[in-house]
Design an enzyme around this catalytic site. Sequence first.
Site, short mmCIF file in Angstrom:
data_model
loop_
_atom_site.label_atom_id
_atom_site.label_comp_id
_atom_site.label_asym_id
_atom_site.label_seq_id
_atom_site.Cartn_x
_atom_site.Cartn_y
_atom_site.Cartn_z
N LYS A 1 -32.99 18.00 57.63
CA LYS A 1 -33.84 19.03 57.97
C LYS A 1 -35.08 18.68 58.52
O LYS A 1 -35.53 17.57 58.18
CB LYS A 1 -33.92 20.38 56.98
CG LYS A 1 -32.73 20.74 56.22
CD LYS A 1 -31.96 21.71 57.11
CE LYS A 1 -30.76 21.99 56.35
NZ LYS A 1 -29.57 22.25 57.14
N SER B 1 -26.25 22.31 61.44
CA SER B 1 -27.56 23.04 61.23
C SER B 1 -28.98 22.54 61.99
O SER B 1 -29.80 22.75 62.16
CB SER B 1 -27.89 22.62 59.83
OG SER B 1 -27.98 21.59 59.25
#
Length: 144
Positions: free
Chosen positions: A84, A31
């Site tokens: 993230k 990701s």
Amino acid sequence: MNKCKSVILTILFALAVRGSVVQTFVIPSESMRPTLEVGDRIIVNRLSYGFRPPYLPQMFSWSEPQVGDVIVFTRPGDSRYLVKRVAEVLSTGVFVLGDNHTNSFDSRFWPDPIVPFDNVEGEVIARFWPLERASLTKHWEQKL
């Protein structure tokens, strides 16, 4: 006896520092590609935004994540650590995105898209493994 006591105190101190000041994590998914690859090892500064002893709520807060920061956090109701990039800072928390937008399960897809400030473990400050890609985060491009 004094040596044994010293060793025990040293181990306890090291565990306290590891859990309260810095912590290491392994990247489990794609990701955050190309910034972070699967298997990369990172160092997280747990004092970036405040003081939070391990397994306890944040006790002191001195700043909030900024847009572009790469953070480690947990989602409410989920104990897994995620990595993230902060895309937006709101009054109650942060909206986060993975750098690999087409292959990232992030705030865009969660029923509650905001990560509360209390769930932020800290800011990623460096990648230390693999050695040929070791770097400080200030050298990472922002992929928002």
